[in-house]
Design a protein around this motif. Structure first.
Motif, PDB file in Angstrom:
ATOM      1  N   MET A   1       0.861  -1.421  -0.040  1.00  8.50           N
ATOM      2  CA  MET A   1      -0.122   0.256  -0.134  1.00  8.50           C
ATOM      3  C   MET A   1       0.804   1.065  -0.113  1.00  8.50           C
ATOM      4  O   MET A   1       1.837   1.539   0.600  1.00  8.50           O
ATOM      5  CB  MET A   1      -0.947  -0.164   1.185  1.00  8.50           C
ATOM      6  N   SER A   2       0.362   2.450  -0.882  1.00 10.66           N
ATOM      7  CA  SER A   2       1.065   3.983  -0.779  1.00 10.66           C
ATOM      8  C   SER A   2       0.865   4.854   0.522  1.00 10.66           C
ATOM      9  O   SER A   2      -0.601   4.216   0.912  1.00 10.66           O
ATOM     10  CB  SER A   2       1.181   4.066  -2.567  1.00 10.66           C
ATOM     11  N   ALA A   3       1.186   5.502   0.539  1.00  7.18           N
ATOM     12  CA  ALA A   3       0.923   6.653   1.756  1.00  7.18           C
ATOM     13  C   ALA A   3      -0.102   7.356   1.201  1.00  7.18           C
ATOM     14  O   ALA A   3      -1.219   8.311   1.172  1.00  7.18           O
ATOM     15  CB  ALA A   3       2.519   7.349   2.093  1.00  7.18           C
ATOM     16  N   LYS A   4      -0.378   7.798  -0.528  1.00  9.77           N
ATOM     17  CA  LYS A   4      -1.160   9.062  -0.394  1.00  9.77           C
ATOM     18  C   LYS A   4      -2.335   7.878  -1.195  1.00  9.77           C
ATOM     19  O   LYS A   4      -2.992   8.661  -2.317  1.00  9.77           O
ATOM     20  CB  LYS A   4      -0.438   9.027  -2.685  1.00  9.77           C
ATOM     21  N   ALA A   5      -3.231   6.891  -0.808  1.00  2.40           N
ATOM     22  CA  ALA A   5      -4.579   5.525  -1.392  1.00  2.40           C
ATOM     23  C   ALA A   5      -5.924   6.258  -0.252  1.00  2.40           C
ATOM     24  O   ALA A   5      -6.438   6.237  -1.122  1.00  2.40           O
ATOM     25  CB  ALA A   5      -3.988   4.844  -0.280  1.00  2.40           C
ATOM     26  N   GLY A   6      -5.499   7.321   0.420  1.00  2.00           N
ATOM     27  CA  GLY A   6      -6.738   8.520   1.192  1.00  2.00           C
ATOM     28  C   GLY A   6      -6.452   9.566   0.876  1.00  2.00           C
ATOM     29  O   GLY A   6      -5.255  10.469   0.442  1.00  2.00           O
ATOM     30  N   THR A   7      -7.487  10.513   1.084  1.00  2.00           N
ATOM     31  CA  THR A   7      -7.468  11.966   1.227  1.00  2.00           C
ATOM     32  C   THR A   7      -7.193  12.607   2.714  1.00  2.00           C
ATOM     33  O   THR A   7      -6.814  12.166   3.202  1.00  2.00           O
ATOM     34  CB  THR A   7      -9.182  12.337   0.305  1.00  2.00           C
ATOM     35  N   THR A   8      -6.585  13.955   2.273  1.00  2.00           N
ATOM     36  CA  THR A   8      -6.033  14.132   3.634  1.00  2.00           C
ATOM     37  C   THR A   8      -7.009  14.994   4.180  1.00  2.00           C
ATOM     38  O   THR A   8      -7.613  15.922   3.735  1.00  2.00           O
ATOM     39  CB  THR A   8      -4.632  15.226   2.254  1.00  2.00           C
ATOM     40  N   LEU A   9      -6.070  15.546   5.310  1.00  2.00           N
ATOM     41  CA  LEU A   9      -7.523  15.764   6.209  1.00  2.00           C
ATOM     42  C   LEU A   9      -7.966  17.775   5.531  1.00  2.00           C
ATOM     43  O   LEU A   9      -9.198  18.760   5.296  1.00  2.00           O
ATOM     44  CB  LEU A   9      -7.386  16.420   7.456  1.00  2.00           C
ATOM     45  N   THR A  10      -6.105  18.693   4.991  1.00  2.00           N
ATOM     46  CA  THR A  10      -6.905  19.216   3.923  1.00  2.00           C
ATOM     47  C   THR A  10      -8.072  19.676   3.018  1.00  2.00           C
ATOM     48  O   THR A  10      -8.698  20.570   2.320  1.00  2.00           O
ATOM     49  CB  THR A  10      -5.334  19.803   4.171  1.00  2.00           C
ATOM     50  N   GLU A  11      -7.362  18.436   2.791  1.00  2.00           N
ATOM     51  CA  GLU A  11      -8.394  18.130   0.598  1.00  2.00           C
ATOM     52  C   GLU A  11      -9.749  18.260   1.079  1.00  2.00           C
ATOM     53  O   GLU A  11     -10.835  18.673   1.208  1.00  2.00           O
ATOM     54  CB  GLU A  11      -7.997  16.817   0.059  1.00  2.00           C
ATOM     55  N   MET A  12     -10.297  17.307   2.640  1.00  2.00           N
ATOM     56  CA  MET A  12     -11.923  17.272   2.633  1.00  2.00           C
ATOM     57  C   MET A  12     -12.067  18.790   3.152  1.00  2.00           C
ATOM     58  O   MET A  12     -12.973  18.920   2.769  1.00  2.00           O
ATOM     59  CB  MET A  12     -11.236  16.194   4.719  1.00  2.00           C
ATOM     60  N   LEU A  13     -11.564  19.573   4.332  1.00  2.00           N
ATOM     61  CA  LEU A  13     -12.034  21.104   4.710  1.00  2.00           C
ATOM     62  C   LEU A  13     -12.109  21.859   3.741  1.00  2.00           C
ATOM     63  O   LEU A  13     -12.755  22.655   3.670  1.00  2.00           O
ATOM     64  CB  LEU A  13     -10.417  21.720   5.707  1.00  2.00           C
ATOM     65  N   LEU A  14     -11.244  21.458   2.539  1.00  2.00           N
ATOM     66  CA  LEU A  14     -11.281  22.339   1.190  1.00  2.00           C
ATOM     67  C   LEU A  14     -12.729  22.149   0.668  1.00  2.00           C
ATOM     68  O   LEU A  14     -13.118  23.137  -0.391  1.00  2.00           O
ATOM     69  CB  LEU A  14     -10.354  22.161   0.289  1.00  2.00           C
ATOM     70  N   ALA A  15     -12.588  21.175   0.184  1.00  2.00           N
ATOM     71  CA  ALA A  15     -14.391  20.188   0.240  1.00  2.00           C
ATOM     72  C   ALA A  15     -15.413  20.966   0.939  1.00  2.00           C
ATOM     73  O   ALA A  15     -16.458  20.856   0.294  1.00  2.00           O
ATOM     74  CB  ALA A  15     -14.122  18.717  -0.432  1.00  2.00           C
ATOM     75  N   LEU A  16     -15.339  20.626   1.449  1.00  2.00           N
ATOM     76  CA  LEU A  16     -16.306  20.700   2.480  1.00  2.00           C
ATOM     77  C   LEU A  16     -16.477  22.926   2.295  1.00  2.00           C
ATOM     78  O   LEU A  16     -17.527  23.143   1.941  1.00  2.00           O
ATOM     79  CB  LEU A  16     -16.292  20.692   4.494  1.00  2.00           C
ATOM     80  N   THR A  17     -15.316  23.315   2.386  1.00  2.00           N
ATOM     81  CA  THR A  17     -15.924  24.659   2.182  1.00  2.00           C
ATOM     82  C   THR A  17     -16.381  25.947   0.793  1.00  2.00           C
ATOM     83  O   THR A  17     -17.011  26.190   1.027  1.00  2.00           O
ATOM     84  CB  THR A  17     -14.193  25.888   2.326  1.00  2.00           C
ATOM     85  N   ILE A  18     -15.787  24.566   0.263  1.00  2.00           N
ATOM     86  CA  ILE A  18     -16.461  24.778  -1.281  1.00  2.00           C
ATOM     87  C   ILE A  18     -17.958  24.750  -0.955  1.00  2.00           C
ATOM     88  O   ILE A  18     -18.656  25.598  -1.549  1.00  2.00           O
ATOM     89  CB  ILE A  18     -15.187  23.559  -2.616  1.00  2.00           C
ATOM     90  N   VAL A  19     -18.561  22.998  -0.550  1.00  2.00           N
ATOM     91  CA  VAL A  19     -20.250  23.216  -0.737  1.00  2.00           C
ATOM     92  C   VAL A  19     -20.847  24.060   0.337  1.00  2.00           C
ATOM     93  O   VAL A  19     -21.926  24.455  -0.491  1.00  2.00           O
ATOM     94  CB  VAL A  19     -19.686  21.513  -0.485  1.00  2.00           C
ATOM     95  N   ALA A  20     -20.077  24.372   0.899  1.00  2.00           N
ATOM     96  CA  ALA A  20     -21.414  25.378   2.643  1.00  2.00           C
ATOM     97  C   ALA A  20     -20.852  26.703   1.569  1.00  2.00           C
ATOM     98  O   ALA A  20     -21.657  27.644   2.099  1.00  2.00           O
ATOM     99  CB  ALA A  20     -19.495  24.955   3.665  1.00  2.00           C
TER     100      ALA A  20
END
Length: 105
Positions: A1-20
């Protein structure tokens, strides 16, 4: 498994900010204003004008929002026979006795 398999907390916060932000921009367009007081006045004023113009009494039953059906009676001079307050979901209108004037409360 590689370290890049999931999303980071920063990417999640950015997506939530855009949706809000998109939600905040669309909410004012979705909420409809309460047009009931305007419709009520649009039905009452011609009745008063007809009473004054024709010089005879006018009576009608008009939908008064939360108040229910309201009996409106104008004498031949366009004056209302009974003062009342008609309430809608966000505003109330007061019909004054002397001149039949309608004011927002």
């Amino acid at each position: 498994m590689s370290a890049k398999a999931g999303t980071t907390l920063t990417e999640m916060l950015l997506a939530l900010t855009i949706v809000a932000a998109c939600e905040l921009l669309t909410i004012p367009f979705v909420i409809q204003p309460d047009l009931s007081p305007g419709r009520f006045i649009a039905q009452v004023l011609p009745l008063q004008a007809r009473a004054m113009g024709e010089g005879r009494e006018q009576t009608a039953q008009i939908d008064g929002g939360q108040t229910g059906r309201v009996r409106i009676h104008y004498n031949r001079k366009g004056r209302i026979d009974q003062a009342r307050t008609v309430c809608f979901s966000r505003r109330c209108l007061v019909m004054e006795l002397a001149g039949g004037r309608i004011v927002e409360k």
